[in-house]
Design an enzyme around this catalytic site. Structure first.
Site, mmCIF file in Angstrom:
data_model
loop_
_atom_site.group_PDB
_atom_site.id
_atom_site.type_symbol
_atom_site.label_atom_id
_atom_site.label_comp_id
_atom_site.label_asym_id
_atom_site.label_seq_id
_atom_site.Cartn_x
_atom_site.Cartn_y
_atom_site.Cartn_z
ATOM 1 N N GLU A 22 -20.736 11.789 21.179
ATOM 2 C CA GLU A 22 -20.548 13.043 20.143
ATOM 3 C C GLU A 22 -20.668 14.249 21.099
ATOM 4 O O GLU A 22 -21.168 14.268 21.921
ATOM 5 C CB GLU A 22 -21.641 12.999 19.012
ATOM 6 C CG GLU A 22 -21.876 11.793 18.311
ATOM 7 C CD GLU A 22 -22.621 11.740 17.234
ATOM 8 O OE1 GLU A 22 -22.629 11.056 16.139
ATOM 9 O OE2 GLU A 22 -23.480 12.684 17.111
ATOM 10 N N LYS B 209 -21.518 17.650 21.996
ATOM 11 C CA LYS B 209 -22.737 18.635 21.987
ATOM 12 C C LYS B 209 -22.417 19.986 21.748
ATOM 13 O O LYS B 209 -22.015 20.675 22.466
ATOM 14 C CB LYS B 209 -23.558 18.221 23.168
ATOM 15 C CG LYS B 209 -25.131 18.841 23.122
ATOM 16 C CD LYS B 209 -25.610 18.907 24.671
ATOM 17 C CE LYS B 209 -27.221 19.110 24.366
ATOM 18 N NZ LYS B 209 -27.282 20.633 23.955
ATOM 19 N N ARG C 298 -29.877 24.165 15.759
ATOM 20 C CA ARG C 298 -30.110 22.884 15.053
ATOM 21 C C ARG C 298 -30.875 23.092 13.565
ATOM 22 O O ARG C 298 -31.533 23.887 13.501
ATOM 23 C CB ARG C 298 -31.206 22.094 15.961
ATOM 24 C CG ARG C 298 -31.659 20.701 15.397
ATOM 25 C CD ARG C 298 -30.378 19.686 15.767
ATOM 26 N NE ARG C 298 -30.983 18.384 15.680
ATOM 27 C CZ ARG C 298 -31.681 17.558 16.367
ATOM 28 N NH1 ARG C 298 -31.805 17.854 17.566
ATOM 29 N NH2 ARG C 298 -31.820 16.318 16.009
ATOM 30 N N ARG D 147 -35.350 23.592 14.047
ATOM 31 C CA ARG D 147 -35.863 22.389 14.759
ATOM 32 C C ARG D 147 -37.328 22.596 14.947
ATOM 33 O O ARG D 147 -38.070 21.838 15.061
ATOM 34 C CB ARG D 147 -34.998 22.257 16.064
ATOM 35 C CG ARG D 147 -35.272 23.353 17.238
ATOM 36 C CD ARG D 147 -34.631 23.148 18.531
ATOM 37 N NE ARG D 147 -35.588 22.127 19.286
ATOM 38 C CZ ARG D 147 -35.193 21.551 20.346
ATOM 39 N NH1 ARG D 147 -33.998 21.752 20.663
ATOM 40 N NH2 ARG D 147 -35.831 20.888 20.836
ATOM 41 N N GLU E 261 -26.162 20.936 12.885
ATOM 42 C CA GLU E 261 -26.262 22.231 13.593
ATOM 43 C C GLU E 261 -25.258 23.279 13.024
ATOM 44 O O GLU E 261 -24.494 23.009 12.346
ATOM 45 C CB GLU E 261 -25.716 22.395 15.111
ATOM 46 C CG GLU E 261 -26.347 21.339 16.040
ATOM 47 C CD GLU E 261 -26.744 21.884 17.283
ATOM 48 O OE1 GLU E 261 -25.954 23.136 17.801
ATOM 49 O OE2 GLU E 261 -27.509 21.250 18.211
ATOM 50 N N PHE F 44 -24.518 15.288 11.959
ATOM 51 C CA PHE F 44 -24.550 14.203 12.546
ATOM 52 C C PHE F 44 -25.241 13.001 12.206
ATOM 53 O O PHE F 44 -25.501 11.949 12.978
ATOM 54 C CB PHE F 44 -24.480 14.528 14.270
ATOM 55 C CG PHE F 44 -25.586 15.600 14.647
ATOM 56 C CD1 PHE F 44 -26.847 14.771 14.384
ATOM 57 C CD2 PHE F 44 -25.424 16.743 15.083
ATOM 58 C CE1 PHE F 44 -28.023 15.630 14.878
ATOM 59 C CE2 PHE F 44 -26.635 17.584 15.357
ATOM 60 C CZ PHE F 44 -27.857 17.090 15.361
ATOM 61 N N ARG G 59 -38.215 12.678 22.380
ATOM 62 C CA ARG G 59 -37.127 12.302 22.960
ATOM 63 C C ARG G 59 -36.766 11.022 23.296
ATOM 64 O O ARG G 59 -37.381 10.396 24.326
ATOM 65 C CB ARG G 59 -37.223 13.439 24.314
ATOM 66 C CG ARG G 59 -37.314 14.816 24.056
ATOM 67 C CD ARG G 59 -37.083 15.630 25.536
ATOM 68 N NE ARG G 59 -37.149 16.909 25.248
ATOM 69 C CZ ARG G 59 -36.341 17.796 24.736
ATOM 70 N NH1 ARG G 59 -35.003 17.155 24.739
ATOM 71 N NH2 ARG G 59 -36.291 19.224 24.799
ATOM 72 N N LYS H 152 -28.282 13.080 26.652
ATOM 73 C CA LYS H 152 -27.215 14.419 26.617
ATOM 74 C C LYS H 152 -26.838 14.395 27.935
ATOM 75 O O LYS H 152 -27.522 14.430 28.967
ATOM 76 C CB LYS H 152 -27.859 15.664 25.973
ATOM 77 C CG LYS H 152 -29.116 16.157 26.939
ATOM 78 C CD LYS H 152 -29.917 17.017 26.217
ATOM 79 C CE LYS H 152 -31.105 17.372 27.085
ATOM 80 N NZ LYS H 152 -32.009 18.683 26.545
#
Length: 512
Positions: free
Chosen positions: A208, A210, A215, A230, A259, A299, A374, A380
């Site tokens: 996807e 970035k 966020r 976030r 986002e 997303f 994470r 990423k």
């Protein structure tokens, strides 16, 4: 709990190399803590003030005050004193801060003074400590670590869960559920060096775009819309166009992850600073929205029609997202079958960069939503920018870096051959690098005010950074985002360092 105990544990955790030892130290601390101590203990251990910025700078901390002989300060007393300092405003506030800081330092032992100084200057900041604190809480209370982590993600606050655990025991974890209207910590991505590496680790996956936006988590319950960042701040009133977009979706009750981003007339992203400035605007929102409109890009779906989707594989969550959100409001993506299909992923990355975005996120199709972590199932990938810059000065370290020259002032060359400061960093420095640079920069020192050591601009350092943004704080009018040290370049002369013009040419969307 005595503040001295917190200072001691912080020092011991920083010195311990084994993760198990760090967890054991935290577990012992939490067993001894009162439930009401926890909202202070946890953030301060991680190097954060619960109050945020409170107006204490190095000028106040630089005063030499004899320490107390014995510890008497409690955790909550120190917190109350810091809150009182932060509450001072207006005429006479600086004198008031000086007096209150002096009184606090005078009541602290030498060990407590070091801890306070590091805490107030940011030198103690340890983002990874929150994860260790979860393990320590589990050990202290007999709860399962996985259940503590899930409660934290659903509560959006480690402190809230810790207070409940210490007061009520593991049974308190059952009270934390996914609820529309209450934000949860977002799932985060680990970095990967390349698309091939990411696909090789994950196998079948989605690639996807970035986006370099802000966020957001959007909650809808009928006509009620709440938008959170976030960090779980409520920014609903600042983004009327996002609320309108959420009301236009088919569902009546949902939680979506995505986002917001500002795009230009050609559909290309404006600078991150413009998006951040718009989202941060609290006054005259209508004018700000007209000048810099933002768009939502979703997303993931965490809840739809009251159904908790967190534990479903990403494929099923995305199916619910696609049913609810029209394609123009969903992130661009492509599916790859596995390591043998990396060419398609590489092509998608190139197209994404050509569209002005910062990289891609590669997501395992079978992974649940691991909020607040994470997870290894999101990786990423983005180009790493590097510069060769010159060290102009360094700040004296505190906490575990006491006695070392730590925070580097970074400079780039100008057209006339001089150097202009672009920012600071102490990220990426190993203990060995700290020791080496302290010795080397001391040799180059030309001025020392007790805090900042100015040096001859002779030492070149390679710096990695994530992007560039405008800044009125620095003479070049720009500063580096997330700068960190890669290595020292003793093989390069200062006149070979990168120039401001080179930097600006690499980021045509950012101008001073």
């Amino acid at each position: 709990m005595l503040f001295a105990r917190l200072a001691q544990v912080s020092r011991e955790v920083a010195a311990a190399s084994a993760r198990s030892r760090k967890i054991a130290l935290l577990g012992e601390l939490f067993r001894d803590a009162d439930a009401d101590d926890v909202p202070v203990v946890i953030p301060q251990l991680a190097g954060r003030l619960p109050q945020g910025r409170i107006g204490i700078g190095w000028k106040l901390l630089g005063q030499r005050i004899p320490p107390a002989a014995e510890p008497t300060l409690t955790v909550r007393e120190v917190d109350a004193r810091l809150s009182a300092i932060g509450a001072l405003t207006g005429t006479g506030s600086q004198a008031g801060r000086t007096r209150l800081v002096g009184e606090l330092l005078a009541a602290a032992t030498e060990d407590e003074q070091r801890f306070l100084t590091g805490l107030l200057t940011g030198e103690l900041r340890q983002g990874a400590l929150d994860a260790l604190a979860v393990e320590g809480l589990a050990e202290a209370t007999g709860a399962a670590p996985a259940q503590v982590r899930r409660a934290v993600m659903l509560a959006g606050s480690l402190q809230t869960v810790a207070r409940a655990l210490l007061a009520q025991g593991p049974a308190a974890l059952a009270d934390f559920r996914l609820t529309v209207g209450r934000p949860v910590l977002p799932m985060l991505a680990h970095p990967a060096s390349s698309v091939a590496e990411a696909v090789g680790k994950l196998g079948a996956c989605a690639v996807e775009e970035k986006l370099d936006g802000i966020r957001v988590q959007v909650h809808r319950d009928g006509d009620g819309i709440r938008i959170h960042t976030r960090t779980l701040d409520d920014i609903t009133d600042r983004l009327p166009e996002i609320s309108a977009a959420a009301r236009g979706l088919a569902g009546e009750r949902f939680i979506l992850d995505g986002e917001v981003i500002a795009l230009d007339e050609n559909g290309r992203p404006r600078s991150f600073q413009e998006t951040a400035g718009r989202v941060g605007s609290r006054l005259d929102v209508a004018t700000a929205a007209a000048a810099v409109p933002v768009s939502p890009v979703f997303f993931d779906a965490l809840s739809v029609d009251g159904r908790d989707l967190l534990d479903l594989p990403f494929t099923e969550r995305h199916r619910e997202l696609a049913r609810l959100v029209p394609e123009p409001m969903r992130v661009r993506r492509t599916l790859v079958e596995g390591p043998g299909d990396t060419a398609a992923a590489e092509d998608f990355l190139r197209e994404t960069l050509d569209r002005g975005h910062e990289g891609v996120v590669v997501k395992a199709l079978d992974a649940p939503y691991s909020a607040g972590r994470r997870g290894a199932s999101w990786l990423k990938v983005k180009p790493v920018h590097t510069l060769d810059l010159v060290v102009l000065a360094a700040e004296r370290g505190h906490g575990r870096r006491t006695g070392k020259l730590s925070n580097l002032h970074l400079g780039a060359r100008t057209a006339d051959g001089s150097f202009v400061m672009l920012g600071k960093t102490f990220k990426g420095l190993t203990d060995a690098m700290l020791a080496w640079q302290t010795e080397r920069l001391t040799e180059l020192a030309v001025e020392d005010d007790g805090w900042v050591v100015t040096v001859r601009p002779e030492l070149v350092v390679e710096i990695a950074y994530d992007g560039l943004q405008r800044s009125s704080r620095y003479p070049a009018g720009v500063t580096l985002r997330f700068a960190r040290v890669v290595r020292y370049r003793e093989d390069k002369r200062p006149e070979e360092a990168d120039t401001v013009d080179t930097l600006l040419a690499a980021h045509p969307g950012v101008r001073p």
